[in-house]
Design a protein around this motif. Structure first.
Motif, PDB file in Angstrom:
ATOM      1  N   UNK A 189       1.167  -5.908 -26.863  1.00 13.24           N
ATOM      2  CA  UNK A 189       1.082  -4.746 -27.753  1.00 13.24           C
ATOM      3  C   UNK A 189       0.886  -5.075 -29.229  1.00 13.24           C
ATOM      4  N   UNK A 190       1.778  -5.806 -29.862  1.00 17.26           N
ATOM      5  CA  UNK A 190       1.564  -6.069 -31.287  1.00 17.26           C
ATOM      6  C   UNK A 190       0.361  -6.998 -31.519  1.00 17.26           C
ATOM      7  N   UNK A 191      -0.134  -6.998 -32.745  1.00 15.01           N
ATOM      8  CA  UNK A 191      -1.302  -7.825 -33.089  1.00 15.01           C
ATOM      9  C   UNK A 191      -0.950  -9.309 -33.142  1.00 15.01           C
ATOM     10  N   UNK A 192       0.330  -9.575 -33.375  1.00 19.27           N
ATOM     11  CA  UNK A 192       0.742 -10.961 -33.596  1.00 19.27           C
ATOM     12  C   UNK A 192       1.831 -11.339 -32.592  1.00 19.27           C
ATOM     13  N   UNK A 193       1.668 -12.475 -31.946  1.00 17.28           N
ATOM     14  CA  UNK A 193       2.676 -12.981 -31.010  1.00 17.28           C
ATOM     15  C   UNK A 193       3.055 -14.405 -31.410  1.00 17.28           C
ATOM     16  N   UNK A 194       4.326 -14.596 -31.706  1.00 18.67           N
ATOM     17  CA  UNK A 194       4.800 -15.935 -32.082  1.00 18.67           C
ATOM     18  C   UNK A 194       5.769 -16.422 -31.003  1.00 18.67           C
TER      19      UNK A 194
ATOM     20  N   UNK B  58      18.140 -18.411 -31.053  1.00 17.19           N
ATOM     21  CA  UNK B  58      19.592 -18.370 -31.291  1.00 17.19           C
ATOM     22  C   UNK B  58      20.036 -19.615 -32.049  1.00 17.19           C
ATOM     23  N   UNK B  59      19.503 -20.745 -31.588  1.00 16.15           N
ATOM     24  CA  UNK B  59      19.904 -22.043 -32.138  1.00 16.15           C
ATOM     25  C   UNK B  59      19.624 -22.132 -33.640  1.00 16.15           C
ATOM     26  N   UNK B  60      18.476 -21.595 -34.068  1.00 16.30           N
ATOM     27  CA  UNK B  60      18.122 -21.721 -35.488  1.00 16.30           C
ATOM     28  C   UNK B  60      18.542 -20.481 -36.282  1.00 16.30           C
ATOM     29  N   UNK B  61      19.185 -19.534 -35.618  1.00 20.38           N
ATOM     30  CA  UNK B  61      19.657 -18.333 -36.316  1.00 20.38           C
ATOM     31  C   UNK B  61      18.514 -17.457 -36.808  1.00 20.38           C
ATOM     32  N   UNK B  62      17.488 -17.320 -35.960  1.00 23.49           N
ATOM     33  CA  UNK B  62      16.248 -16.667 -36.387  1.00 23.49           C
ATOM     34  C   UNK B  62      16.439 -15.192 -36.758  1.00 23.49           C
ATOM     35  N   UNK B  63      17.067 -14.439 -35.873  1.00 21.98           N
ATOM     36  CA  UNK B  63      17.197 -12.997 -36.113  1.00 21.98           C
ATOM     37  C   UNK B  63      17.924 -12.730 -37.427  1.00 21.98           C
TER      38      UNK B  63
ATOM     39  N   UNK C   2       8.185 -19.442 -39.050  1.00 19.22           N
ATOM     40  CA  UNK C   2       8.034 -18.124 -38.430  1.00 19.22           C
ATOM     41  C   UNK C   2       7.800 -17.070 -39.514  1.00 19.22           C
ATOM     42  N   UNK C   3       8.544 -17.177 -40.594  1.00 17.91           N
ATOM     43  CA  UNK C   3       8.411 -16.200 -41.682  1.00 17.91           C
ATOM     44  C   UNK C   3       7.005 -16.230 -42.282  1.00 17.91           C
ATOM     45  N   UNK C   4       6.484 -17.454 -42.459  1.00 24.17           N
ATOM     46  CA  UNK C   4       5.136 -17.591 -43.014  1.00 24.17           C
ATOM     47  C   UNK C   4       4.112 -16.985 -42.055  1.00 24.17           C
ATOM     48  N   UNK C   5       4.287 -17.261 -40.747  1.00 25.48           N
ATOM     49  CA  UNK C   5       3.343 -16.731 -39.757  1.00 25.48           C
ATOM     50  C   UNK C   5       3.429 -15.207 -39.677  1.00 25.48           C
ATOM     51  N   UNK C   6       4.607 -14.673 -39.918  1.00 26.07           N
ATOM     52  CA  UNK C   6       4.776 -13.220 -39.851  1.00 26.07           C
ATOM     53  C   UNK C   6       4.034 -12.522 -40.985  1.00 26.07           C
ATOM     54  N   UNK C   7       3.841 -13.205 -42.089  1.00 23.55           N
ATOM     55  CA  UNK C   7       3.093 -12.623 -43.205  1.00 23.55           C
ATOM     56  C   UNK C   7       3.704 -11.312 -43.650  1.00 23.55           C
ATOM     57  N   UNK C   8       2.909 -10.246 -43.554  1.00 19.48           N
ATOM     58  CA  UNK C   8       3.389  -8.946 -44.018  1.00 19.48           C
ATOM     59  C   UNK C   8       4.081  -8.136 -42.928  1.00 19.48           C
ATOM     60  N   UNK C   9       4.224  -8.725 -41.754  1.00 24.96           N
ATOM     61  CA  UNK C   9       4.838  -7.965 -40.656  1.00 24.96           C
ATOM     62  C   UNK C   9       6.242  -7.532 -41.053  1.00 24.96           C
TER      63      UNK C   9
END
Lengths: 582, 236
Positions: free
Chosen positions: A221-226, A108-113, A89-96
């Motif tokens: 709305x945002x340019x990127x949706x994961x 929640x399971x992977x502690x993403x936030x 997810x971090x890689x896909x987010x790039x500069x976001x």
């Protein structure tokens, strides 16, 4: 790590969760049963079959999903474990830098936030319940109603601590306060992260259900949706997805369908969409015949709604993102090295979880199997020896009779001793061995509260004939708060759309292609949908021929939330009013 | 050997053997001279605690005793559920099939009595008010139990609010999670007292023993009667 028992005792003493949770859950379970009875009689069997088929053909369906997603320009990614999921997810987010996140259990399971924030990314939980529990800091207590454990006055305090000026604790005001904060964030954010309820292999469409409209904002709305979701969430085709949808919202929240049911296809021009399938132990569960069918789970939460132990101990006692019976089975399997071995003991094996599960998972049997596993791996020598001695006695009737007599003698003579070993506060005494019978007790007293025997809601016959189907649609749409004016007067901020179909049993309308565009829908003050009478179908499962090939959206009433004490507040993100003309 | 046997489960023998006698009395009134199977256990305590092989050892003896009878009547809902739903699964292949065939001979007390040809001949009368506890594991037999209680003339049966909720017993659960178990029990007892009845009837003595223990501790004036006892005392 503390034990389930320790956590539960702490919760019960400090918060008394049952007082808040039990009345809500009693109503919810009754509403769910009534709502399921409105659907087709075989809805649960078909949902179970759709999920069972997916589990039996998981890798083949993934190969197909990869191809169909690729054709739509949606990125397909797989993560073996939590760390890989976060890294992907971090890689896909790039500069976001500003990321709007909606509810995802896998998140929640992977502690993403937490992980993204640690990396300096500004993550906002945009679901109202998640937003509140994020501020509270103790995590969600229910998989579909994260803030269930919090009463309105506590929620007001929590919001006030973060600077909100709230004159009272009216759920409408509290919900709108969070909505406004979320809405402001969406005006300037780089990416959205959502979960998925199911991913359709044959067409590469991603299905997400929600009530508030924060997912609608996120996907448009945002340019990127994961999308982040579990490996098991794929299904074969549209029919299978509809079979799941037909039981999901009814089992979860007693609604016919959620306000928004998104069928997401290719991203809009200038947008990017990716999906991350997280394994994190699921392949191991899949390879284990005793627990494979657990992967059928559609995360509706019906098992915890019905579970008396969950209601008494509260969701936070489980110490995992997954609570209740599903959590007590899933957590020890996903984290075998973790300290969740005692969770299968958090059940009386009363069987309510199995009865309400819409996809037929024998949760109570699995709990018993996991107790066996735990006993083998971590059972104390004393306990093992005791059960062996017990079995030895009961393999000889004579010995068993003697043991039983001895037990009775012990109970009769050492009851006082036993009582002194009880934990403080346990009101139980030894049961009466020679019950006295006082005929005057049979007289009874006046009833304060008895009930008419509960009856299972009767399954309704499907509407027969066009006129009956249309009449049912109107009735159910009105129930969902949809306006049905004979003639629509034009108003400022109206958005006029044509429905491709409508569903009688749920009062929903189906928008496809351009009509499903979320941006205008969210900007409108009132959405007016034109429905052709001949396009009204009886049930969600009849919708397949109308779904088209691209983007689709089922609307069932206006956007809403029930995240505060399960009280419905309409008009969160998007129009408060939905009108239908025939 | 008589074709019909009455299984008196281990915990009934230990806690309230008189309930076994009440069940036998009802069967006698129906004209059945029954053998008694005792000194056996269906294996449920071990099975639910995570010890299936010990449960199998105990259950094997029970099934062995069943070979000599056509029907085995079980006056305990949760033992019946164990025999029907779990016990045969403890063996694999042909042995599992044999176990399933033997388990098929077991029948719950309420179902057996309600379907008995001689039932119509019984005069059942008992004046009084009782509350009914629908035990989770007796649910398959619930309609039969309620029909039987409905046949007792003079008996006013009061249903509990939230009757489909567990009383919090759950075998070893009551020992391993005493706080939650006691809280669930108190909730159930509040529903019982709210009916105004001071006698509680159930097809499952295990729930009743738990609720009895709780009522004593909480100072609630309550007697707990098994379904068999109600019918037995309703006989002339």
């Amino acid at each position: 790590m503390t034990s389930f028992r320790e956590r539960a005792v702490r919760e019960m003493e400090a918060e008394h969760p049952a007082a808040t949770v039990t009345p809500i859950m009693r109503k919810l379970v009754a509403d769910s049963a009534a709502m399921l009875a409105r659907g087709p009689a075989d809805a649960r069997q078909r949902a179970a079959a759709a999920r069972a088929h997916a589990i039996a053909n998981l890798e083949a369906l993934h190969a197909e999903t990869r191809r169909t997603l690729d054709r739509r320009g949606i990125g397909y990614h797989r993560a073996a474990d939590a760390a890989e999921a976060v890294a992907t997810v971090q890689r896909l987010l790039g500069n976001a830098r500003r990321v709007a996140k909606s509810k995802t259990m896998v998140g929640e399971e992977v502690g993403l936030t937490h992980a993204l924030r640690a990396a300096g990314i500004d993550v906002l939980e945009t679901d109202i319940g998640e937003y509140i529990v994020d501020l509270e800091g103790r995590g969600p207590s229910h998989i579909t109603a994260p803030a269930l454990h919090l009463r309105r006055d506590r929620i007001r305090e929590i919001l006030a601590r973060s600077g909100a000026d709230l004159p009272d604790d009216d759920p409408v005001r509290l919900s709108r306060h969070v909505r406004d904060a979320v809405g402001a964030f969406f005006r300037d954010c780089d990416a959205a992260i959502t979960g998925a309820n199911t991913v359709i292999a044959s067409s590469g469409r991603i299905v997400v259900v929600e009530n508030e409209g924060n997912v609608a904002l996120g996907v448009s709305h945002p340019k990127l949706h994961i999308v982040i979701t579990g490996l098991e969430k794929v299904v074969a085709n549209e029919a299978a997805a509809l079979a799941v949808l037909e039981v999901l919202a009814s089992s979860a929240t007693g609604q016919p369908l959620t306000a928004f049911t998104h069928f997401l296809a290719e991203p809009a021009r200038g947008q990017e969409r990716h999906i991350v399938f997280v394994d994190n132990g699921r392949s191991r569960v899949l390879a284990d015949p005793a627990f494979r069918e657990l992967l059928r789970c559609i995360r509706c939460g019906a098992c915890m709604n019905a579970c008396p132990v969950y209601r008494t101990a509260g969701g936070l006692s489980y110490g995992t993102p997954y609570m209740g019976p599903i959590g007590a089975v899933l957590a020890p399997l996903l984290w075998p090295q973790g300290s969740f071995g005692d969770l299968p003991g958090a059940s009386t094996l009363c069987g309510r979880c199995r009865e309400v599960c819409p996809v037929g998972i024998p949760l109570d049997r699995m709990l018993a199997s996991l107790r066996h596993r735990e006993a083998e791996q971590a059972g104390s020598w004393a306990e093992k020896t005791a059960w062996q001695a017990w079995a030895a006695a009961f393999s000889h009737p004579g010995a068993a009779r003697a043991a039983t007599a001895l037990g009775r003698f012990g109970l009769a003579h050492f009851a006082g001793l036993l009582e002194r070993r009880r934990p403080p506060g346990d009101p139980r005494r030894a049961p009466s061995l020679e019950p006295e019978r006082d005929p005057t007790r049979l007289a009874g007293g006046p009833p304060i509260d008895t009930t008419t025997p509960p009856t299972e809601p009767l399954a309704l016959p499907p509407p027969s004939g066009r006129a009956a189907t249309v009449a049912l649609f109107r009735e159910r749409a009105a129930e969902a708060g949809v306006e049905l004016p004979a003639k629509v007067k034009r108003e400022d901020g109206d958005l006029r759309l044509k429905a491709n179909a409508a569903i009688a049993s749920t009062g929903s309308v189906l928008l496809t292609g351009e009509a499903a565009a979320r941006r205008p829908l969210l900007a409108a003050r009132r959405v007016v949908v034109e429905v052709r009478e001949k396009s009204v179908v009886p049930y969600p499962s009849d919708l397949e021929p109308f779904l088209g090939k691209g983007d689709a959206l089922i609307l069932t009433g206006a956007s809403r939330t029930a995240d505060i004490e399960k009280q419905i507040v309409r008009g969160i993100h998007g129009a408060e009013r939905l009108a239908v003309t025939m | 050997m008589p074709p019909v046997a009455l299984f008196v489960p281990c915990y009934v023998a230990a806690l309230r053997p008189v309930d076994g006698e009440h069940a036998a009395r009802v069967l006698r009134a129906l004209g059945e001279e029954t053998a008694v199977i005792d000194g056996r256990c269906c294996g449920q305590p071990a099975f639910n605690a995570g010890y299936p092989s010990e449960a199998r050892t105990a259950g094997r003896e029970l099934l062995r005793a069943a070979t000599e009878h056509g029907t085995i009547v079980v006056p305990s809902g949760s033992c019946m559920a164990m025999v029907r739903d779990c016990l045969p699964g403890l063996w694999e292949g042909e042995r599992g099939a044999v176990a399933a065939r033997l388990a098929g001979r077991f029948q719950g007390f309420a179902s057996y009595v309600v379907n008995h040809a001689a039932l119509a001949r019984l005069e059942l009368r008992l004046e009084g008010v009782m509350a009914y506890h629908a035990s989770c594991h007796s649910r398959p037999e619930q309609a039969d139990a309620l029909r039987l209680l409905g046949l007792v003339r003079g008996l006013e049966l009061r249903r509990l609010a939230h009757e489909d909720e567990c009383c919090g017993f759950g075998g070893t659960f009551a020992i391993k999670q005493p706080e939650i178990s006691a809280a669930m029990m108190a909730t159930k007892l509040a529903d019982v007292t709210a009916t105004g009845a001071r006698v509680l009837v159930s097809a499952d003595l295990s729930c009743l023993a738990h609720l009895d223990a709780g009522a004593r501790g909480l100072g609630i004036d309550l007697e707990t009667w098994s379904l068999a006892e109600v019918l037995s005392r309703a006989l002339p």
